[in-house]
Design a protein around this motif. Structure first.
Motif, short mmCIF file in Angstrom:
data_model
loop_
_atom_site.label_atom_id
_atom_site.label_comp_id
_atom_site.label_asym_id
_atom_site.label_seq_id
_atom_site.Cartn_x
_atom_site.Cartn_y
_atom_site.Cartn_z
N HIS A 424 40.20 9.10 61.73
CA HIS A 424 40.77 7.76 61.95
C HIS A 424 41.64 7.84 63.19
O HIS A 424 42.55 8.66 63.24
CB HIS A 424 41.62 7.33 60.75
CG HIS A 424 40.85 7.20 59.48
ND1 HIS A 424 40.67 6.01 58.83
CD2 HIS A 424 40.19 8.13 58.74
CE1 HIS A 424 39.94 6.19 57.75
NE2 HIS A 424 39.65 7.47 57.66
N ILE A 425 41.31 7.01 64.18
CA ILE A 425 42.14 6.98 65.39
C ILE A 425 43.24 5.96 65.11
O ILE A 425 42.95 4.81 64.77
CB ILE A 425 41.34 6.50 66.62
CG1 ILE A 425 40.00 7.25 66.72
CG2 ILE A 425 42.16 6.63 67.89
CD1 ILE A 425 40.09 8.67 67.07
N VAL A 426 44.49 6.36 65.24
CA VAL A 426 45.56 5.39 65.01
C VAL A 426 46.12 4.88 66.32
O VAL A 426 46.72 3.81 66.35
CB VAL A 426 46.68 5.93 64.09
CG1 VAL A 426 46.10 6.29 62.72
CG2 VAL A 426 47.38 7.12 64.70
N ASP A 427 45.91 5.61 67.39
CA ASP A 427 46.44 5.15 68.67
C ASP A 427 45.98 6.06 69.81
O ASP A 427 45.72 7.23 69.59
CB ASP A 427 47.97 5.16 68.67
CG ASP A 427 48.53 3.78 68.90
OD1 ASP A 427 47.92 3.03 69.68
OD2 ASP A 427 49.53 3.45 68.26
N ARG A 428 45.88 5.45 71.00
CA ARG A 428 45.91 6.28 72.19
C ARG A 428 47.33 6.78 72.29
O ARG A 428 48.27 6.03 72.02
CB ARG A 428 45.60 5.46 73.45
CG ARG A 428 44.16 5.13 73.68
CD ARG A 428 43.29 6.31 73.96
NE ARG A 428 43.63 6.99 75.21
CZ ARG A 428 43.13 8.19 75.54
NH1 ARG A 428 42.36 8.85 74.71
NH2 ARG A 428 43.45 8.74 76.68
N GLU A 429 47.50 8.03 72.66
CA GLU A 429 48.86 8.56 72.77
C GLU A 429 49.69 7.67 73.70
O GLU A 429 50.83 7.35 73.41
CB GLU A 429 48.82 10.00 73.29
CG GLU A 429 49.91 10.86 72.68
CD GLU A 429 49.86 12.29 73.18
OE1 GLU A 429 48.89 12.66 73.88
OE2 GLU A 429 50.81 13.03 72.87
N LYS A 430 49.05 7.20 74.78
CA LYS A 430 49.80 6.39 75.76
C LYS A 430 50.03 4.97 75.26
O LYS A 430 50.90 4.27 75.76
CB LYS A 430 49.11 6.40 77.12
CG LYS A 430 47.71 5.80 77.12
CD LYS A 430 47.08 5.90 78.50
CE LYS A 430 45.59 5.65 78.47
NZ LYS A 430 45.09 4.51 77.73
N ASP A 431 49.26 4.51 74.28
CA ASP A 431 49.48 3.17 73.72
C ASP A 431 50.40 3.20 72.50
O ASP A 431 50.73 2.16 71.94
CB ASP A 431 48.14 2.55 73.29
CG ASP A 431 47.26 2.18 74.47
OD1 ASP A 431 47.82 1.94 75.56
OD2 ASP A 431 46.04 2.15 74.30
N ALA A 432 50.76 4.42 72.08
CA ALA A 432 51.52 4.55 70.84
C ALA A 432 52.85 3.80 70.93
O ALA A 432 53.47 3.73 71.99
CB ALA A 432 51.78 6.03 70.56
N GLY A 436 62.26 3.54 66.32
CA GLY A 436 63.20 4.26 65.47
C GLY A 436 62.79 5.70 65.24
O GLY A 436 62.99 6.26 64.17
N GLY A 437 62.14 6.30 66.26
CA GLY A 437 61.76 7.72 66.16
C GLY A 437 60.46 7.95 65.43
O GLY A 437 59.98 9.08 65.32
N GLU A 438 59.83 6.87 64.91
CA GLU A 438 58.58 7.02 64.15
C GLU A 438 57.45 6.26 64.85
O GLU A 438 57.67 5.23 65.46
CB GLU A 438 58.75 6.42 62.75
CG GLU A 438 59.77 7.15 61.92
CD GLU A 438 59.12 7.86 60.76
OE1 GLU A 438 57.93 8.26 60.91
OE2 GLU A 438 59.77 8.00 59.72
N PHE A 439 56.22 6.78 64.70
CA PHE A 439 55.07 6.08 65.27
C PHE A 439 54.67 4.87 64.42
O PHE A 439 54.63 4.95 63.20
CB PHE A 439 53.85 7.01 65.33
CG PHE A 439 53.90 7.97 66.48
CD1 PHE A 439 53.98 7.52 67.79
CD2 PHE A 439 53.86 9.35 66.25
CE1 PHE A 439 54.03 8.42 68.85
CE2 PHE A 439 53.91 10.24 67.30
CZ PHE A 439 54.00 9.78 68.61
N ILE A 440 54.38 3.76 65.11
CA ILE A 440 53.67 2.66 64.45
C ILE A 440 52.22 2.74 64.93
O ILE A 440 51.94 2.58 66.11
CB ILE A 440 54.27 1.29 64.84
CG1 ILE A 440 55.72 1.20 64.35
CG2 ILE A 440 53.43 0.15 64.26
CD1 ILE A 440 56.40 -0.09 64.73
N PRO A 441 51.27 3.02 64.01
CA PRO A 441 49.87 3.17 64.44
C PRO A 441 49.27 1.80 64.76
O PRO A 441 48.89 1.06 63.86
CB PRO A 441 49.19 3.81 63.23
CG PRO A 441 50.09 3.57 62.07
CD PRO A 441 51.45 3.23 62.57
N SER A 442 49.20 1.48 66.06
CA SER A 442 48.86 0.10 66.43
C SER A 442 47.45 -0.28 66.00
O SER A 442 47.20 -1.41 65.62
CB SER A 442 49.06 -0.12 67.93
OG SER A 442 48.15 0.65 68.68
#
Lengths: 536, 536
Positions: A424-432, A436-442
């Motif tokens: 499952h792709i949750v994001d391009r690293e550059k689009d991440a 608040g220090g946590e990733f939101i998987p766009s």
């Protein structure tokens, strides 16, 4: 002395394989021209002679500026088979970038469709000295242009079929430039060996359930030929003995007609194009065509809403994942042994993931910083090994070093592997979006928003935020008028159901008429991010 | 410096591919043991550690003396994955030849099933100094023998899974000896790369009509594992994600039971074994099994009579062709584009030819003397190129030179390519009957004789003749009593119908109870030829 023949994995072997077993299988270019594999191979060998006469030499690069035509398909074979290098020029770039890539790739020759000539005529003075330009028109009528050095059809018609020279499998066969939404285009290149092995593996998974592609299927390919070798299909179809239909410039009305007339059963494309086709005003007249259609989606994540709409039409849909740097295919969501016996809905949910590795691909999820391998369902960076990855960014040792750190190719994509082995792709690293220090998987968030019936398309990007670092902003193309409030209520409900975190709900919803697209028809998040930050 | 990873085509990549996508797919050894791909891979990696502890090093050769067991399957992976060489010892040879091949291959280790130990115990003094012998029994009970240096199961059970060492794709993975009915056995060997590419191509054609093999099929392989890599299936099944059933020593009653119980759908074998199975006294109880059975026949030509009998039982049957020297597969009679639309009977007649080249194989028919290429339907010698042919006869430059003359591997088989692109083998060059300066194609003649209802098996060989050089003699295994006269009348009728030449009709018919077989279960024409010449 033994005269042992060292068999090299070169493009000519693919052509030979196709012609020997499927001599009368067809290649169709719109309603313009038809070939059999056999007559096509003859034509390719004549073009090889013609190019040699014009002066094309081993190791020299030939650029092609064209839509998805029979001329382009000739180039996919004839140029590498001469030991020369095919540069698939990205015609969706702005003109100055096109010229830049032509200079960067050191093209010595260009094959150009008549309608693209104005572009070159304007830039005539910027072209390298001595460059030769081969022009053509669909009608085979000679193109009138003072920058034309040769006519493509004449090169073929005035030549005898060439012998097939011995070429090393490790010599360069193709070069092209990544879309470069994050800066200057970067060159990637592939050897004969890589293209042949990629074609073998992609052919193999096509035959697996649920697609079950056989020699009796008919491809219509909807991945532009300037875009990562059209995902390898210009070689796969020949190796697999499958009829091939080329649509030229994409005209969705014509594409529907072609699908009907040529009895198309199989295609590959980005989600946007699937969206254009099934929402086309004439789509209702082609329901019988959709019922037999098998589709591989790649290039960007397939929104669940679009996938369900396609399924309702009877389309069998699976997904794939890869990058320009990876030739491209890494994973495809065929049924592995863990998924094949699940119920239909669970199977479907796995079908619309990025898929599971195809034969010979090794894929890991690692911590982007420490490089440590992640466990099932844990998000990290996707890194890969396979026999068909680019060795480098052309003449860019700095970026190459970053790409290949630790002996694994770093995709720059964030994702996880689920309990069934699907990525499952949750994001391009550059689009991440880091909040608040946590990733939101766009991508995951977009997927949930796309389930709201009034939403046609959606993209979520990060906006700078003093308190949180970044906060998500959603861009929406609505099907019918939507209020921000009803969307927010829907997402609260989704968060109650555990599908998203409550703090992922975007701070703002911006309604637009259509999405800005990159040169490869993906949603251009760079533009949206700029827009989001300007609208603060 | 870039840390680009040079991906090598090595056997470990096949195992990794299988395990990642089909972790719970089963491997079954008779009613003795079951594995999943995942537990099997773990066991292989433990064996690697065990072998290393015992002293096995890169480049060293390990012989295996066994039936088609789970132990053998471990060896197919663990030994090459260590960078060592697997010698698949032909257990059908006479004992002195077995020893000879062990010495010729320079085996440093032997893995031996308990029942074969008496053979080695007798020859103890002839074994190389320092050779280590690993023994095992099906029950996992330790084998009592004073020549045993280690127990196979203990090597696995006492070890942790090994890391996978980097091995060059061009290093030797396997060696074995051709059956050598015409003299001393000749060693042929194959690299990792060759085995991987062979497995990819064989996997690809399996999916084509009429077999349409998918990941849901179940193999039961009936080609002995000492015989040309069991035609590649010990690697193909893992790459293709297909359940694999190992029958141990061939016991046709047990095989029928296994086919039923494990829901077998696909097998490969020589014609003799198909004959044994469908004429087995219990075959009538397994008609439901035959109905779902897909079979590839190779090793020798499939008589049309046997093929029709199999077809009547509902078996889908196609053929393949190859040699020990060619890894082995060169051609398979899948449907190419010229055959797919023929009527059922015409299709069937192409299905029982030797087939059409599989992907990446280049095959020509040439004049055995001048080397000139023959036209469609003209008989000549079959010569080939592919990425998986043996580079040489092991330490035999003289024979290697003859094998590879002119940059093509010379098969020593006479045949022609028909108008649909399918190869027909008419004779081994060495079995050819030359009469009055012209060839009598013995396989074609046998095929016609096999159509006579009372004939069960037939073989035609040449007998020296003062006038004609040679004349054909037919050996017949009858189903019920036949007279020479009725056979002669039948063949006259066939010649009237244009199926054979009149002068091909054998001078003599010799009725025997069963055919003498070679170590690989083919009819031993050398013995028959001797018999024919003695009976003058």
């Amino acid at each position: 002395m033994s005269e042992y023949y060292e068999y090299e994995l070169t493009i000519d072997k693919i052509l030979d394989t196709g012609v020997k077993s499927f001599p009368d299988r067809e290649i169709v270019y719109r309603d313009v021209r038809r070939y059999t594999f056999s007559s096509f191979a003859d034509s390719v060998r004549r073009l090889m002679s013609g190019l040699k006469k014009l002066g094309v030499k081993e190791g020299e690069t030939v650029g092609v500026i064209d839509w998805d035509t029979d001329v382009y398909l000739h180039s996919y074979y004839a140029i590498p088979m001469l030991g020369s290098v095919l540069h698939t020029v990205n015609i969706r770039y702005p003109p100055e970038i096109i010229l830049k890539t032509i200079l960067q790739a050191e093209d010595k020759y260009l094959i150009v469709r008549d309608e693209f000539l104005p572009l070159l005529e304007k830039a005539k003075n910027l072209l390298p000295v001595g460059m030769k330009i081969i022009t053509y028109s669909d009608s085979k009528e000679k193109v009138r242009s003072n920058i034309s050095d040769a006519d493509f059809w004449e090169l073929i018609d005035s030549s005898e079929p060439s012998e097939i020279p011995q070429v090393s499998e490790n010599s360069r066969a193709t070069i092209f430039f990544t879309s470069g939404t994050t800066g200057d285009p970067k060159g990637v290149w592939f050897t004969h060996r890589k293209l042949v092995l990629h074609a073998l593996s992609v052919s193999l998974v096509g035959a697996r359930p649920p697609l079950n592609v056989t020699t009796n299927d008919v491809y219509l390919i909807l991945v532009p030929m300037f875009h990562v070798h059209s995902w390898g299909y210009p070689y796969v179809f020949m190796l697999s003995g499958i009829k091939y239909v080329l649509p030229g410039k994409y005209d969705y009305g014509l594409i529907l007609k072609l699908m009907d007339k040529e009895r198309v059963t199989f295609s590959a494309m980005v989600p946007t194009i699937l969206y254009f086709i099934i929402t086309h005003p004439e789509a209702q007249n082609y329901l019988h065509v959709f019922k037999r259609w098998k589709v591989i989606i790649g290039g960007s994540a397939l929104p669940e809403g679009l996938a369900r709409k396609a399924k309702e039409l009877g389309i069998t849909i699976i997904c794939g994942y890869g990058l320009s740097e990876t030739c491209p295919v890494l994973t495809v969501s065929y049924y592995n042994s863990l998924v094949e016996n699940l119920d239909e809905n669970k199977k479907f949910l796995e079908q619309i993931t990025a898929g599971t590795p195809i034969p010979l691909v090794q894929l890991r999820i690692v911590d982007p910083v420490s490089g440590e391998e992640k466990k099932v369902n844990e998000i990290g960076e996707i890194v890969v090994r396979s026999p068909w990855l680019t060795k480098e960014y052309y003449k860019d040792p700095e970026k190459t070093k970053a790409l290949w750190r630790g002996g694994w190719l770093h995709t720059g994509d964030l994702g996880y592997i689920d309990e069934y082995g699907y990525v499952h792709i949750v994001d391009r690293e550059k689009d991440a979006i880091k909040s608040g220090g946590e990733f939101i998987p766009s991508l995951l968030l977009e997927n949930v928003i796309s389930l709201y019936p009034k939403v046609s398309q959606v993209a979520v990007v990060g906006r700078k935020d003093e308190k949180w670092g970044e906060r998500p902003i959603a861009f929406i193309v609505p099907k019918e008028p939507i209020t921000e409030e009803e969307l927010r209520n829907f997402l609260l409900e989704m968060s109650n159901q555990g599908k998203i975190q409550k703090w992922w709900i975007p701070d703002k919803f911006i309604f637009i008429q259509s999405m800005p697209l990159t040169s490869t028809n993906k949603i251009d998040k760079k533009i949206l991010r700029d827009l989001a930050n300007k609208s603060m």
